[in-house]
Design an enzyme around this catalytic site. Structure first.
Site: not given
Ligand code: AGP
Length: 611
Positions: A2, A27, A73, A99-100, A484, A488, A491, A507, A606
């Site tokens: 928040c 935020r 939030w 906020n909290g 993962e 990263k 991306e 393999h 995002k």
């Molecule tokens: C991860 O770094 C990416 N931004 C992307 O793979 C993300 O995890 C994926 O689009 C799923 O998003 P969500 O967790 O909001 O469902």
């Protein structure tokens, strides 16, 4: 999280507060509101953006030189007008923003209900405000004293700002665990969650400390502790510009969010796991415990980083609960006309709660009778609303496109879920359960220790920033972490990277290995350690460059690797929350070294709300 803004002084409060709320939009929030004192108390609240609130306020009484504002939030209660702040006391004379998280608000609410109080929202904030006023009435004391008495009963985190119709020149504020900045002007004071709404008016600020209560008038600022003892305000000069403040002084949101993980993991555990008492309290799991205990299988459905969290959860639930687990890419699951058995439990994992593939996948599974359990960060999001039950990850808004703190928060929730189901099912001993609770409780501090060594990762990143390809290898719980780490890097740095189970190299992929190929081994101490040592030898024999993430005390792998990053030792079940941190930092520093936009990488959104 928040955002809060307040003003008391010579100006009209409304324009200052609304502009301040807009400064805090970064935020993340789902509703906003403002309360003003002008011939009485006026409280206005609206779901949606600040712009929606402004539209709603056209024609309303917006006068007055004192007011409080809030962007919410949601943590307790869906995003809605009635759950938006500010809240109003029973007498209608007090208004408050917060906020909290008040962890013991249910207990306080029960006490007030027994006294005949009624509630118009689902929030912990309304409970706290009515608790404060109840104390003020019963003790016949000043509002500031009632605040101090109330806060001595509160468990949790807070910044609260209150205004009182009876004292239209006084603001009362208090904090514990959430940030509060007071800007010192000439005959005026500005308050906010951070300095962004303040810096254009004054650079002289006071950062309120935990357990302090501030009594603020246009030309007076008094600080006291909860024992009513005066505290000396420590005035500092702001040297940050606005943009830097939004990022908390970090260069990028991604780095800020990586560094928030000790507190976001703590927030995720808070109020749920009590290692000392040996308890895990998760209402969503408790209310569907039978379904989990009797589930013929659990299906994890997610995308991207959240899918990797689902893969870790496969190891967790199969080991701790002995329940068969399948992990499905939502985009494949939704089109495959999957076979859903009655009693199947679907765990939908999503930071945004709006990912189209995941949303449609669980809609179809729900139509076929599956129980949907949402592990989601965004409160009140579509996936959360579609789920029969769930557990929020409480990681706060994640602004950087690359998911970092949301991932470790997902792992914390999924680990607590597997532990709770496992101990209820009797598939793990009480001794192992209690050991793992202690291990989980130690994670925030261990993450902090890793972050304190970030510079070592930056140096390694500079060494490999021009590599054309990377391989990420891991086994067991660290295999999803390897995936993962590879995601990263792709991306953020646009370098091609692949994650594999380490044993899979022989393999085929081992044909890729040469003296140009960095191979990242996620090799923290676990039951696969000896095997991964052999895998490293296979790579070294082919002149591959080995970068190893190892546990403290490991003397074997560091003697083999070209570069090593050491993380604190931890049980393999919780180790992914540690071993992923250096990989997040590695991708961040390589992206920065290459001069790329690490917060908004090319081609990415995002939240992927389209197919
Ligand atoms: C991860 O770094 C990416 N931004 C992307 O793979 C993300 O995890 C994926 O689009 C799923 O998003 P969500 O967790 O909001 O469902």
């Amino acid at each position: 999280m928040c955002g809060i803004v307040a003003y008391v002084g010579q100006r009209q409060a409304y324009p200052v507060i609304v502009k301040g709320l807009k400064r805090l939009e970064y935020r993340g929030y789902d509703s906003s509101g403002i309360a003003l004192l002008h011939n009485g108390l006026h409280v206005y609240r609206k779901k949606g953006k600040v712009a929606d609130l402004e539209e709603y306020l056209v024609g309303k009484d917006l006068g007055g030189s004192i007011g409080i504002g809030h962007t919410r939030w949601a943590t307790h209660g869906e995003p809605s007008d009635r759950n938006a702040h500010p809240h109003t006391s029973a007498s209608g004379k007090l208004s408050m923003v917060h906020n909290g998280i008040i962890e013991n608000y249910t207990q306080l609410k029960q006490e007030l209900l027994r006294k005949g109080y009624t509630f118009h929202s689902d929030t912990d904030t309304e409970v706290l405000l009515k608790f404060i006023e109840d104390i003020q009435i019963n003790n016949e004391c000043a509002l500031e004293e009632a605040v101090r008495i109330a806060l001595r009963r509160v468990v949790g985190t807070y910044v609260i700002l209150l205004i009182d119709q009876e004292h239209p020149d006084t603001l009362i504020a208090a904090r514990k665990g959430s940030p509060l900045v007071i800007g010192i002007g000439k005959g005026e004071h500005f308050l906010a969650s951070d300095a962004t709404p303040i810096v254009e008016y004054t650079k002289e600020v006071v950062y309120v400390n935990d357990y302090e209560v501030a009594i603020i008038k246009p030309d007076e600022l008094i600080l006291k502790n909860l024992g009513n003892e005066r505290q000396t305000p420590f005035i500092t000069k702001l040297d940050l510009e606005m943009a830097a403040i939004e990022k908390g002084g970090y260069d990028h949101f991604m780095l800020k969010e990586i560094n928030e993980q000790p507190s976001t993991i703590q927030d995720c555990l808070r109020g749920r796991m009590d290692a000392a008492a040996g308890t895990i309290t998760m209402g969503g799991v408790q209310n569907h415990l039978t379904q989990f205990l009797q589930a013929p299988r659990i299906i994890m459905v997610a995308c991207g980083t959240s899918w990797h969290a689902g893969l870790v959860a496969e190891y967790l639930f199969e080991e701790l609960c002995r329940i068969p687990v399948e992990v499905e890419y939502a985009s494949e699951f939704r089109y495959r006309n999957p076979i859903i058995h009655p009693g199947d439990v679907i765990v939908a994992i999503s930071q945004s709660g709006e990912t189209a593939d995941t949303l449609v996948a669980i809609e179809k599974a729900k139509e076929q009778g599956a129980i949907i359990f949402g592990v989601v960060n965004a409160v009140g999001s579509s996936i959360a609303r579609l789920s029969h039950a769930g557990a929020y990850t409480h990681a706060g808004p994640e602004i950087g496109v690359a998911s970092t703190k949301a991932f470790t928060a997902q792992l914390a929730v999924l680990t607590m879920m597997a532990l709770k189901v496992g101990v209820e099912k009797g598939t793990i001993s009480t001794k192992r359960y209690e050991h793992l609770l202690t291990e989980l409780a130690s994670i925030p501090e261990k993450v902090k220790l890793i972050l304190d060594k970030a510079e070592a990762i930056r140096k390694i990143a500079e060494k490999y920033q021009d590599a054309r390809d990377f391989l990420y290898l891991g086994r067991g719980y660290n295999f999803p972490v390897a995936l993962e780490g590879a995601l990263k890097l792709k991306e953020i740095s646009y370098i091609h990277a692949e994650g594999y189970p380490a044993a899979e190299m022989k393999h085929g992929p081992i044909a890729l290995v040469d003296d140009q190929l960095p191979v990242v081994f996620v090799a923290t101490k676990d039951s696969y350690h000896d095997k991964i040592v052999s895998n490293i030898q296979e790579i070294k024999a082919r002149k591959g460059k080995v970068l190893a993430i190892v546990s403290e005390g490991d003397e074997i792998i560091p003697s083999m690797a070209d570069d090593v990053f050491v993380v604190p030792e931890a049980d393999e079940i919780v180790a992914p929350m540690l071993s992923v941190i250096p990989l997040q930092l590695l991708s961040y520093y390589i992206g920065v070294a290459k001069g790329l936009d690490v917060d908004k990488p090319r081609n990415l959104a995002k939240s992927v709300t389209v197919e």
